[in-house]
Design a protein around this motif. Structure first.
Motif, PDB file in Angstrom:
ATOM      1  N   THR A  92       0.894  -1.038  -0.134  1.00 34.91           N
ATOM      2  CA  THR A  92       0.059  -0.100   0.229  1.00 34.91           C
ATOM      3  C   THR A  92       1.094   1.400   0.066  1.00 34.91           C
ATOM      4  O   THR A  92       1.983   1.279   0.159  1.00 34.91           O
ATOM      5  N   VAL A  93       0.191   2.575  -0.092  1.00 30.13           N
ATOM      6  CA  VAL A  93       0.907   3.682  -0.243  1.00 30.13           C
ATOM      7  C   VAL A  93       1.548   3.829   1.117  1.00 30.13           C
ATOM      8  O   VAL A  93       2.860   4.213   1.438  1.00 30.13           O
ATOM      9  N   GLU A  94       0.907   3.610   2.232  1.00 31.47           N
ATOM     10  CA  GLU A  94       1.442   3.761   3.569  1.00 31.47           C
ATOM     11  C   GLU A  94       2.623   2.791   3.856  1.00 31.47           C
ATOM     12  O   GLU A  94       3.519   3.193   4.358  1.00 31.47           O
ATOM     13  N   GLU A  95       2.394   1.594   3.324  1.00 33.70           N
ATOM     14  CA  GLU A  95       3.556   0.479   3.646  1.00 33.70           C
ATOM     15  C   GLU A  95       4.783   1.085   2.847  1.00 33.70           C
ATOM     16  O   GLU A  95       5.842   0.803   3.335  1.00 33.70           O
ATOM     17  N   ASN A  96       4.738   1.600   1.520  1.00 31.83           N
ATOM     18  CA  ASN A  96       5.765   1.989   1.042  1.00 31.83           C
ATOM     19  C   ASN A  96       6.496   3.038   1.386  1.00 31.83           C
ATOM     20  O   ASN A  96       7.711   3.156   1.675  1.00 31.83           O
TER      21      ASN A  96
END
Length: 234
Positions: A92-96
């Motif tokens: 996800t965006v947050e994980e990246n």
């Protein structure tokens, strides 16, 4: 301050950089400009430790980093955003974004993820989305945000405008200028769009066939019509 002195790099018999020297003062944007094949990307890859120079020296705030491993450079405050907007599409965006914390500078304070959502509202709206679903402009914002999570002192940006609409390019360049002005970040910007780069830069370095043609204040460089026509294409 990032100090580059006498840097020379070759691919076999081809000399990609020849005795390149200039400084990136603290809290400024230095734009490296020139035609395709001038050696711009090679310069960034060498400064960030992805390539080894034949000769020359790179120092960061007085520390010699010329042959240091990239992960050690990151701990000292160097972040490199390569050309291509590489994200991990399955995350996800947050994980990246949170991956950037792994390379946080040794003396850097943790960056709250909320700061990224303030800086990049579009990413905040899509924090749970897979990175593979983002547009080109959103991916560029994501890779810049990920690098900022590492609390760098020096940010190397390679062709951030490539393939993006002019409106998105303007947004990204405005953001880079704001980061420099508000946080004292130093930016070494490699950019094919010379006009846009000079509009936000403090200094401009023109490369041609691996050599420095000139280093000038950005405004003076933009006003030099003969040099612009000869090397920058506008």
């Amino acid at each position: 301050m990032l100090d580059i002195q006498g840097l020379s790099v070759a691919y076999g018999p081809v000399k990609a950089l020849q005795d390149v020297s200039f400084e990136v003062p603290t809290g400024t944007i230095t734009a490296v400009l020139g035609a395709n094949g001038a050696g711009k990307t090679t310069l960034l890859r060498t400064v960030s430790g992805l390539m080894r120079p034949q000769a020359g020296r790179v120092t960061l705030d007085g520390t010699d980093i010329t042959r240091m491993a990239p992960e050690k450079m990151s701990r000292l405050g160097m972040a490199h955003v390569p050309e291509g907007r590489g994200v991990i599409t399955e995350l996800t965006v947050e994980e990246n974004l949170r991956l950037g914390e792994l390379g946080r500078a040794r003396n850097g304070d943790p960056v709250a993820i909320e700061r990224m959502w303030e800086m990049f509202p579009k990413l905040g709206d899509r924090r749970a989305a897979l990175a593979g679903s983002l547009s080109g402009g959103e991916r560029q914002m994501l890779v810049i945000g990920r690098s900022l999570m590492a609390t760098p002192k020096v940010l190397l940006l390679d062709e951030p405008s490539l393939g993006l609409a002019p409106r998105i390019v303007a947004q990204i360049f405005d953001l880079v200028r704001t980061l420099v002005d508000e946080q004292g970040l130093s930016v070494l910007l490699v950019e094919q769009n010379a006009r846009s780069a000079l509009s936000i830069a403090d200094l401009g370095v023109v490369l041609n066939l691996g050599r420095v043609v000139t280093t000038q204040e950005a405004g003076a460089l933009a006003a030099d019509e003969d040099l612009r026509h000869a090397y920058l294409g506008f």
